[in-house]
Design an enzyme around this catalytic site. Structure first.
Site, PDB file in Angstrom:
ATOM      1  CE1 TYR A  48       6.586   3.471  -7.317  1.00  0.00           C
ATOM      2  CE2 TYR A  48       5.245   1.597  -7.104  1.00  0.00           C
ATOM      3  CZ  TYR A  48       6.489   2.155  -7.058  1.00  0.00           C
ATOM      4  OH  TYR A  48       7.310   1.384  -6.917  1.00  0.00           O
ATOM      5  CB  VAL A  83      -1.013  -0.153   1.228  1.00  0.00           C
ATOM      6  CG1 VAL A  83      -1.786   1.350   1.246  1.00  0.00           C
ATOM      7  CG2 VAL A  83      -1.911  -1.239   1.082  1.00  0.00           C
TER       8      VAL A  83
END
Length: 232
Positions: A203, A197
């Site tokens: 990202y 996560v």
């Protein structure tokens, strides 16, 4: 930049990969992203193994130094498999002549606390100058028929544990993205494990889309070898 600085020249100056810093507080550390060479294979091998441990995939790890050496450096950079190494040092890196393939990115980080790296001796290509390999990214060209353009696929991106959450992962991704833009490539893509996560948040903060509707399909090992016996 100081207020009394001279105005810029009338013509654009060449782009520099050096990121200037105006102050030195706390604990400065200097970083460099450069193209890996065959002499870096022992470090690349150790990094891949540490990544397999982090991803809980050591049961799939079978890479050898000889295997990496025989496959990674058979083409010019960016035409096939390419590796950027992230190095850090407590001393500034020398500014070297620009390469026809890639000019290293260099940056200074002012940290609140010093970095403790008990494994630095295993990742030191230049112990005399206190240089330590802190991470890497391995990528290669792919192609988007929808865009009718090539792109880059990132196979591996990894920063060693003592150097995480300090901006080094951002540097590695930025280096690949900048190269894609420079070559007029259409996209950069990679996969992320569904339990990671923190990586997905990172990202997304960088502007990446997490494509939930796509699944990776893979043929490997015996399943792949079985196709050698199939008549077409």
């Amino acid at each position: 930049m100081a207020a009394a600085a001279a105005p810029p020249p009338p013509t654009a100056a060449p782009e520099s990969n050096m990121v200037p810093q105006t102050s030195q507080i706390g604990y400065p550390i200097f970083s460099r992203i450069r193209l890996a060479t065959p002499s870096d294979v022992p470090f690349i091998h150790k990094l891949i193994h540490q990544m397999a441990v982090f991803e809980r995939l050591t049961h799939l790890f079978a890479a050898t130094e000889s295997g990496l050496a025989s496959t990674l450096f058979n083409s010019r950079p960016f035409q096939s498999f390419t590796v950027f190494l992230l190095e850090v040092s407590r001393s500034p890196f020398p500014i070297t002549a620009a390469s026809p393939d890639f000019t290293p990115f260099m940056k200074t980080h002012n940290l609140d606390l010093p970095i403790e790296d008990p494994e630095s001796y295993n990742f030191s290509p230049d112990m005399l100058n206190d240089v330590v390999v802190a991470g890497f990214v391995l990528f290669f060209p792919n192609y988007s028929s929808f865009l009718s353009k090539p792109g880059f696929y990132i196979e591996d991106i990894f920063v060693r544990e003592p150097y995480r959450r300090k901006g080094f992962g951002t540097m590695l991704l930025t280096a690949v993205a900048k190269q894609a833009v420079k070559m007029d490539y259409g996209r950069v893509e990679w996969v992320v494990l569904d339990w990671n996560v923190n990586a997905m948040k990172f990202y997304e903060q960088m502007g990446a889309q997490i494509l939930q509707e796509w699944r990776v399909c893979r043929l490997t090992g015996d399943a792949l070898e079985a196709f050698d016996k199939v008549n077409i």
